[in-house]
Design an enzyme around this catalytic site. Structure first.
Site, PDB file in Angstrom:
ATOM      1  N   ASP A  13      43.423 134.579  19.794  1.00 13.11           N
ATOM      2  CA  ASP A  13      42.831 133.236  19.678  1.00 13.11           C
ATOM      3  C   ASP A  13      42.732 132.785  18.226  1.00 13.11           C
ATOM      4  OD1 ASP A  13      42.238 133.229  22.543  1.00 13.11           O
ATOM      5  OD2 ASP A  13      40.631 134.622  22.043  1.00 13.11           O
ATOM      6  N   LYS A  16      47.731 130.706  16.485  1.00 11.87           N
ATOM      7  CA  LYS A  16      49.093 130.975  16.035  1.00 11.87           C
ATOM      8  C   LYS A  16      49.963 129.724  16.032  1.00 11.87           C
ATOM      9  CE  LYS A  16      49.099 134.496  18.992  1.00 11.87           C
ATOM     10  NZ  LYS A  16      47.692 134.901  19.069  1.00 11.87           N
ATOM     11  N   HIS A  41      47.691 129.586  24.534  1.00 10.48           N
ATOM     12  CA  HIS A  41      47.660 128.948  23.229  1.00 10.48           C
ATOM     13  C   HIS A  41      47.676 127.447  23.415  1.00 10.48           C
ATOM     14  CE1 HIS A  41      51.825 130.208  24.155  1.00 10.48           C
ATOM     15  NE2 HIS A  41      52.189 129.050  23.669  1.00 10.48           N
ATOM     16  N   GLN A 224      48.112 137.544  22.404  1.00 12.61           N
ATOM     17  CA  GLN A 224      46.978 138.378  21.999  1.00 12.61           C
ATOM     18  C   GLN A 224      47.051 138.696  20.496  1.00 12.61           C
ATOM     19  OE1 GLN A 224      48.654 139.847  25.014  1.00 12.61           O
ATOM     20  NE2 GLN A 224      47.334 138.780  26.403  1.00 12.61           N
TER      21      GLN A 224
END
Length: 428
Positions: A13, A16, A41, A224
């Site tokens: 989280d 990205k 995301h 992740q």
């Protein structure tokens, strides 16, 4: 031959998408190489918000080919729901998406086992999302998995589903007091996707290696983060795959010499979802403030994220294991307004100082953070577009994190918009 891996440096989280946005139209292929729809995301494009769970972020770029690699486990219900959701918003995801023929599938029986086994663990639960990801990876390792290519051979598919359920139905009925699952129903459900899926399926390893040979830019997008890696994370409170940079090779079928840059993504503070140790966690009003200001709620589950101060040991360990060439720091704007900002620079474990992450989870679970206080700033930094635009105390904070974290900071997120970024170095 630019192969770029983007990896979360904490527990996921980290944002990205903010880093991948900076590569923009220069990326020819965007590859999801690990995980399943237990991750998510969020992208903001043209003022519109998109929440993705299986599809790589390149799905929204007209010039990038999105690829789901062999290391991903795919829930076809979720995949096609995402594709249909994007189509309703004018994005034709099905037209250009490539899916590895070697990727494994999440089936309804994986989801059932995931949920009942987590309930069965009680206080020892892992904090799984219940999406069936762990059981699907277990079947992969146990050589009971169903792969994408199996859908195109009905006889083989039926045999594989029956073989997988022979054991699982005994477990469901005799241990978990659940109904047995009908293998014919599972098979028919999987077969219902064949016609829609067939045009997307490819030898994606070959496609990506050919692209790199041709000089195309390939972005490998991890789900992740490092500390959720099944081998290198805070085991057992981890995911079931390898989201680390090395996982980009096994999860996509390219060799390690293909990787030129590894970009670690870290928040200017720390968050975590689910169970597991978290030394800098704030269980007070400060933690609530960070959560509220940073909108720290899971993209996939909506769960509240646990929030805490920046932990330099966590990021340094990720920088070392992944050989980060760059760090992209996100959500720095959330820290505006604090008079003093603590940064964890070491741990105290039973009276002994640790300047690096302890070797054992036993020690890590008992670690107490040793903080260094940094001077805060009150200015709104969301309009900054160069490092010099940032307040002096903010610049000092960034410099200190860079010193502590083991890699240069090349980019900084200063607001929620795609354009609200300060770049110190090009990521290509």
């Amino acid at each position: 031959m630019p192969g770029i891996v983007v990896v979360g440096a904490q527990w996921g989280d980290e944002g990205k998408g903010k880093a991948t946005d900076q590569l923009g139209d220069r990326v020819d292929f965007t590859v999801r190489y690990s995980g399943g729809n237990n991750a998510g995301h969020t992208l903001v494009v043209g003022g519109e918000r998109y929440a993705l769970h299986l599809l790589p972020s390149g799905i929204l770029s007209p010039n990038s080919v999105p690829v789901i690699g062999n290391g991903v486990v795919i829930d076809l219900d979720v995949l096609f729901a995402e594709i249909e959701g994007l189509a309703a918003r004018g994005v034709d995801a099905a037209r250009k998406l490539l899916v590895s023929s070697n990727a494994h599938l999440i089936t309804p029986y994986h989801q059932t086992i995931d949920k009942v086994s987590e309930r069965f663990l009680g206080k020892r639960k892992i904090g799984t999302t219940g999406r069936g990801v762990g059981p699907a990876y277990s079947d992969k390792v146990n050589r009971l998995g169903i792969r994408v290519q199996d859908l195109f051979d009905e006889e083989m598919l039926r045999a594989k589903v029956e073989g997988a359920l022979w054991q699982k139905n005994h477990l469901l009925v005799k241990v978990y007091n659940q109904r047995a699952i009908d293998p014919d129903q599972i098979t028919e459900r999987l077969l219902s996707y064949v016609d829609r899926l067939r045009p997307m399926v490819a030898d994606t390893s070959r496609v990506l290696n050919d692209a790199l040979d041709a000089g195309d830019v390939v972005l490998f997008e991890g789900a992740q983060a490092h500390h959720l890696d099944v081998d290198h994370g805070t085991y057992p409170y981890v995911t079931s795959s390898n989201p680390i940079a090395a996982g980009a090779c096994t999860g996509s079928g390219v060799g390690p010499t293909r990787i030129d840059r590894v970009v670690g993504i870290a928040k200017a503070y720390t968050t975590r979802v689910g169970e597991g140790p978290f030394p800098t966690e704030l269980l007070d009003a400060d933690g609530d403030k960070i959560r509220a200001d940073g909108a720290e709620f899971g993209t996939t589950t909506g769960r509240k994220r646990r929030c805490g101060w920046y932990d330099a040991l966590v990021v340094e360990a990720a920088a070392s294991a992944n050989a980060f060439t760059d760090i992209f720091l996100t959500k720095l704007d959330i820290l505006s307004g604090w008079e003093k900002i603590p940064v964890c620079v070491a741990y105290d474990v039973d009276g002994e100082r640790h300047d690096r992450l302890p070797m054992t989870q036993h020690d890590f679970a008992r670690a107490t953070p040793i903080y260094e206080l940094q001077d805060g700033w009150t200015e709104d930094i969301s309009g900054a577009r160069s490092f010099g635009d940032l307040p002096k105390n903010c610049q000092a904070y960034v410099h200190r994190l860079e010193e502590l974290s083991g890699a240069r900071i090349s980019g900084i997120g200063v607001g929620p918009g795609r354009e609200q970024v300060v770049m110190l170095h090009d990521l290509l």
